[in-house]
Design an enzyme around this catalytic site. Structure first.
Site, short mmCIF file in Angstrom:
data_model
loop_
_atom_site.label_atom_id
_atom_site.label_comp_id
_atom_site.label_asym_id
_atom_site.label_seq_id
_atom_site.Cartn_x
_atom_site.Cartn_y
_atom_site.Cartn_z
N HIS A 176 15.96 58.96 12.15
CA HIS A 176 16.28 57.64 11.61
C HIS A 176 15.52 56.59 12.41
CE1 HIS A 176 19.70 54.57 10.50
NE2 HIS A 176 18.50 54.13 10.20
N GLU A 180 14.92 58.93 7.67
CA GLU A 180 15.99 58.02 7.26
C GLU A 180 15.55 56.61 7.58
OE1 GLU A 180 19.46 59.04 9.43
OE2 GLU A 180 19.66 60.98 8.49
N GLU A 233 22.46 61.68 -0.77
CA GLU A 233 23.08 62.33 0.38
C GLU A 233 24.47 61.74 0.49
OE1 GLU A 233 20.92 63.00 4.03
OE2 GLU A 233 22.73 62.69 5.22
N ASN A 274 18.91 66.55 12.84
CA ASN A 274 18.58 65.18 13.23
C ASN A 274 18.42 65.14 14.76
OD1 ASN A 274 19.01 62.52 14.21
ND2 ASN A 274 19.77 61.91 12.22
N HIS A 316 26.68 63.46 8.12
CA HIS A 316 27.26 62.46 9.00
C HIS A 316 28.60 62.94 9.57
CE1 HIS A 316 26.76 58.41 10.65
NE2 HIS A 316 28.02 58.58 10.93
N GLY A 317 28.61 63.13 10.86
CA GLY A 317 29.85 63.51 11.55
C GLY A 317 30.19 64.98 11.40
N ASP A 350 17.47 62.48 16.63
CA ASP A 350 17.49 61.12 17.19
C ASP A 350 18.03 61.06 18.61
OD1 ASP A 350 16.56 60.15 14.81
OD2 ASP A 350 18.51 59.46 14.09
N HIS A 351 19.08 61.87 18.85
CA HIS A 351 19.75 61.71 20.15
C HIS A 351 19.02 62.37 21.31
CE1 HIS A 351 22.59 59.27 18.32
NE2 HIS A 351 23.12 60.21 17.56
N ARG A 396 16.18 51.90 18.57
CA ARG A 396 17.01 52.24 19.74
C ARG A 396 16.88 53.70 20.16
NH1 ARG A 396 22.93 52.23 16.98
NH2 ARG A 396 22.40 50.09 16.60
N HIS A 397 16.49 54.57 19.23
CA HIS A 397 16.23 55.95 19.68
C HIS A 397 14.82 56.38 19.28
CE1 HIS A 397 18.11 56.49 15.74
NE2 HIS A 397 19.33 56.33 16.20
N ARG A 419 15.22 53.25 13.23
CA ARG A 419 16.05 52.05 13.07
C ARG A 419 15.22 50.80 13.33
NH1 ARG A 419 21.84 53.20 13.21
NH2 ARG A 419 22.05 50.95 13.22
N THR A 432 26.48 53.78 14.80
CA THR A 432 25.76 54.71 13.93
C THR A 432 25.96 54.22 12.51
OG1 THR A 432 25.54 57.03 13.29
CG2 THR A 432 27.76 56.28 13.85
N THR A 433 25.33 54.89 11.53
CA THR A 433 25.42 54.42 10.15
C THR A 433 26.87 54.48 9.68
OG1 THR A 433 23.30 55.52 9.91
CG2 THR A 433 24.28 54.62 7.91
N GLY A 441 23.19 66.00 13.29
CA GLY A 441 22.52 65.63 14.52
C GLY A 441 23.41 65.68 15.75
N HIS A 442 24.34 64.75 15.81
CA HIS A 442 25.10 64.53 17.04
C HIS A 442 25.75 65.80 17.60
CE1 HIS A 442 27.22 62.03 19.96
NE2 HIS A 442 28.22 62.87 19.79
N ARG A 467 16.50 56.47 30.33
CA ARG A 467 15.77 56.30 31.57
C ARG A 467 14.38 55.68 31.35
NH1 ARG A 467 17.28 58.70 36.55
NH2 ARG A 467 19.50 58.29 36.64
#
Ligand code: PXP
Length: 237
Positions: free
Chosen positions: A42, A69, A150, A6, A190-191, A8-9, A48-49, A44, A99-100, A212-213, A17
């Protein structure tokens, strides 16, 4: 187990920026070079990302599988039908959440879920529902025609290394086996990070982990390619 990354980040950092760096497409290309099973993003409601143009550009990259997603909204359904990702994971979405936070309540909106997935399945998009390890939610998904769930690993990740880990883990394992008995294929995410991911091998027949994160966080110190390859080795090993 396959790894879906993922990214996204990467976009979160870029958007901080408002410019073009770091470039999301470069991240996607590195994922591809690392031969991951796919890229997850994802889109959203508040963008936001990841933005529409990012998803469209990733979709145009050859030989990379895109897992989109998205929330169960008409806007997102229209977008998915337009760009036709390889896979769609339907997630709940609240604007205020960081986050979700929890799985989707499929059982409570089964009629809507059945109607929602139909046109996606007709376009041969692989559909999954992001749900908590809950037998009622699993049996609801089995009635929608979606081939995948999932499993939300957020609770397990949160309590990993504490006395509550075992119950959270057994909930996931039991849910995966229950879903497979219904003929569903099971992904998870997730996580997950470089430590807690290892126990995912104790769950039989998980197809793919979406992470992802922790990968993007580690990439700041070791680079994206190394961060992905380390996680890929843990998933495949
Ligand atoms: N799977 C789903 C359905 C998600 O919503 C997310 C977060 O966007 C992930 C996996 C990845 O979670 P993390 O960034 O914590 O690895």
């Amino acid at each position: 187990m396959l790894l879906g990354v993922n990214i996204d980040h990467v976009a979160t950092l870029r958007n901080a920026r408002g410019g073009i760096e770091p470039d999301v497409l470069t991240a996607a290309r590195i994922c591809k070079e690392c031969k991951v099973a796919g890229i997850t993003t994802h889109l959203r409601e508040d963008r936001r990302h990841i933005k529409d143009s990012d998803v469209e550009a990733i979709r145009m990259l050859p030989h990379i599988r895109l897992n989109l997603e998205m929330a169960m909204t008409d806007e997102m359904q229209e977008f998915a039908l337009k760009i036709r990702p390889h896979a769609v994971c339907i997630v709940p979405e609240k604007r205020q959440e960081l986050t979700t936070e929890g799985g989707l309540d499929v059982e409570g909106q089964l009629d809507r879920a059945v109607k929602f997935v139909q046109p996606l399945l007709e376009k041969n998009i692989e559909v999954s529902f992001f749900i908590d390890p809950d037998i009622h939610q699993i049996s609801a998904v089995s009635k929608t025609g979606a081939p995948f769930i999932e499993l939300h690993t957020g609770r397990y990740s949160e309590v990993f290394g504490t006395p509550e880990e075992e119950k959270a883990f057994q909930d996931l394992k039991g849910a995966a086996i229950f879903a497979q008995n219904y003929g569903l294929k099971v992904n998870a995410g997730h996580g997950l990070n470089y430590q807690n991911v290892k126990r995912m091998h104790e769950i039989p027949n998980l197809v793919e982990l979406n992470i992802g994160h922790s990968i993007i966080a580690r990439s700041i110190f070791v680079g994206l390619e190394k961060a992905i390859n380390e996680m890929k080795a843990l998933c495949e090993g």
